[in-house]
Structure formats: C-alpha cells, structure tokens
Design a protein around this motif. Structure first.
Motif, short mmCIF file in Angstrom:
data_model
loop_
_atom_site.label_atom_id
_atom_site.label_comp_id
_atom_site.label_asym_id
_atom_site.label_seq_id
_atom_site.Cartn_x
_atom_site.Cartn_y
_atom_site.Cartn_z
N GLU A 113 18.74 -2.32 19.65
CA GLU A 113 17.81 -2.00 18.57
C GLU A 113 18.11 -0.61 18.04
O GLU A 113 18.27 0.33 18.81
N LEU A 114 18.18 -0.51 16.74
CA LEU A 114 18.28 0.79 16.08
C LEU A 114 17.09 0.87 15.12
O LEU A 114 16.89 -0.02 14.31
N SER A 115 16.32 1.92 15.24
CA SER A 115 15.18 2.06 14.34
C SER A 115 15.29 3.38 13.58
O SER A 115 15.83 4.36 14.08
N PHE A 116 14.77 3.35 12.36
CA PHE A 116 14.82 4.50 11.47
C PHE A 116 13.47 4.67 10.80
O PHE A 116 12.79 3.68 10.51
N ALA A 117 13.08 5.89 10.56
CA ALA A 117 11.89 6.20 9.77
C ALA A 117 12.33 7.20 8.71
O ALA A 117 12.87 8.25 9.04
N ASP A 131 0.82 -1.22 0.00
CA ASP A 131 0.00 0.00 0.00
C ASP A 131 0.86 1.27 0.00
O ASP A 131 0.57 2.24 0.72
N GLY A 132 1.92 1.27 -0.77
CA GLY A 132 2.77 2.44 -0.89
C GLY A 132 3.73 2.67 0.26
O GLY A 132 4.40 3.69 0.33
N VAL A 133 3.80 1.72 1.18
CA VAL A 133 4.71 1.84 2.32
C VAL A 133 5.79 0.78 2.19
O VAL A 133 5.49 -0.41 2.07
N GLN A 134 7.03 1.21 2.20
CA GLN A 134 8.14 0.26 2.13
C GLN A 134 8.67 0.02 3.53
O GLN A 134 8.86 0.96 4.31
N VAL A 135 8.91 -1.25 3.84
CA VAL A 135 9.47 -1.64 5.12
C VAL A 135 10.66 -2.54 4.86
O VAL A 135 10.57 -3.50 4.10
N GLU A 136 11.77 -2.21 5.48
CA GLU A 136 12.97 -3.04 5.39
C GLU A 136 13.40 -3.35 6.82
O GLU A 136 13.54 -2.45 7.64
N VAL A 137 13.58 -4.63 7.10
CA VAL A 137 13.91 -5.08 8.45
C VAL A 137 15.03 -6.10 8.37
O VAL A 137 15.02 -6.97 7.49
N ALA A 138 15.96 -5.99 9.29
CA ALA A 138 17.01 -7.00 9.43
C ALA A 138 17.28 -7.18 10.91
O ALA A 138 17.32 -6.19 11.66
N PHE A 139 17.43 -8.42 11.33
CA PHE A 139 17.83 -8.65 12.71
C PHE A 139 18.53 -9.98 12.85
O PHE A 139 18.40 -10.86 12.00
N VAL A 140 19.28 -10.09 13.92
CA VAL A 140 20.00 -11.32 14.21
C VAL A 140 19.92 -11.53 15.72
O VAL A 140 19.94 -10.57 16.49
N MET A 190 6.18 4.30 16.86
CA MET A 190 5.15 3.33 16.51
C MET A 190 5.68 2.25 15.57
O MET A 190 5.24 1.10 15.64
N HIS A 191 6.63 2.60 14.71
CA HIS A 191 7.18 1.61 13.79
C HIS A 191 7.91 0.50 14.57
O HIS A 191 7.77 -0.68 14.25
N LEU A 192 8.64 0.86 15.60
CA LEU A 192 9.35 -0.14 16.40
C LEU A 192 8.38 -0.90 17.31
O LEU A 192 8.46 -2.13 17.43
#
Length: 184
Positions: free
Chosen positions: A155-159, A137-146, A169-171
C-alpha cells in the motif's frame, strides 16, 4: 516551492503562460522584485508551452552538508507525475557540466498508470485496476488498486500528493470502508 525558497540562498521562478514568460527571483526567501513579464515563452525550456521552471541553490548556512540524492529526487518527481495525470515533469541536473543529466516524466493515465507500474511484477487477479476519482464537499479522492496473488499487501498512500509512509486516517478510513463494502 515556499519551503525550498525559505531554505535557499537564491531561487528563480519562471512561469510560461498565455505566450508570455514571467519571472521572480528571491534571495534567502525575500523577493528581489515583483513578478515581471520578461518576454515571450518561445525559449528553452518552454518553447511557447505553459509551465514552470524553478532553479535554486540550497543555503549552506542552514545545511551543514549539501548533497542532492539524484535517485531520490527522480523517484519523487516520477511519483508526482503519476499522481498528477497529464502533467509533464522534467529535471535537468546541471551540477557537473561534464555529467549533465535530464529526465522527463509524463503519465497520461495518472494513478491508473502508477498502479499498473507498481504491479507489473505481480500476477493480477483482475484485468484492469479498480479506479475511482470523485469530489465530495470540496474534498477530492482518487483511489486505484488491484488484487494479486501476493500474500503481503503493498500500500502506498498520499495526502495532497505527499507520500505518507505510515498511512494515516485517509488510509485507515479507506480500509474500513473497503472492508465494510466487501462484507456487505
């Protein structure tokens, strides 16, 4: 760049595209002329490649003290290179002619390279980081974790490529969704 422009006495933007070099200059945020083609992009720093070069001087009428923290700038630009895979970011510090410094960042793996870098001092519980890059829906999400043997989560979060040290809210949504998937 818009914010930097508004806070600068002078800003020059040069853009190399399709073999041509375009330029526009600003004084205290006001354009001095329309974007113009100034030649071929066969000169430094472009040498025929696509890219953007921004040169600016902070406005002393806005900032009482103008101090550039080179380490902070370098750390931020390195993060941006990780977050934008395939983009090369270069910084040239020309403030002191005798101590010019140059840094270049390029991470083909993007966020996957970033997570490997962040966890290189730890003992991972999996060989490859979990990674997802999806648009919906026009929103891109990229996630990586180990996962690692560490007791405390890092945790590092970015918007929109902006670091959000307090999460958001994203995190919160990510944590809730991950917990739900693991519990199910």
């Amino acid at each position: 760049v818009a914010v930097v422009n508004a806070l600068s006495t002078h800003l020059k933007a040069e853009v190399s595209r399709d073999g041509s070099l375009y330029m526009q200059e600003y004084e205290r945020g006001a354009p001095q002329y329309k974007v113009k083609r100034v030649g071929k992009s066969d000169k430094e720093p472009f040498f025929g490649k696509t890219g953007t070069c921004v040169t600016f001087q902070a406005d002393p009428t806005i900032f009482q003290i103008i101090e550039y923290n080179l380490k902070r700038i370098i750390d931020h630009l390195r993060q941006q290179a990780y977050l934008t895979k395939g983009v090369k970011i270069e910084i040239l510090d020309n403030r002191d002619e005798a101590k010019k410094s140059y840094y270049s960042f390029y991470f083909d793996g993007g966020l996957q390279s970033f997570i490997k870098h962040l966890s290189e001092e730890e003992e991972p519980l999996q060989e490859e980081p979990f990674y997802v890059d999806k648009s919906y829906d026009g929103v891109q999400v990229e996630v990586a974790f180990v996962y690692s043997n560490e007791l405390k989560a890092k945790e590092l979060s970015f918007a929109n490529n902006i670091y959000t040290p307090d999460g958001g809210m994203h995190l919160t949504g990510f944590r809730s969704a991950l917990t739900k998937v693991i519990n199910d």
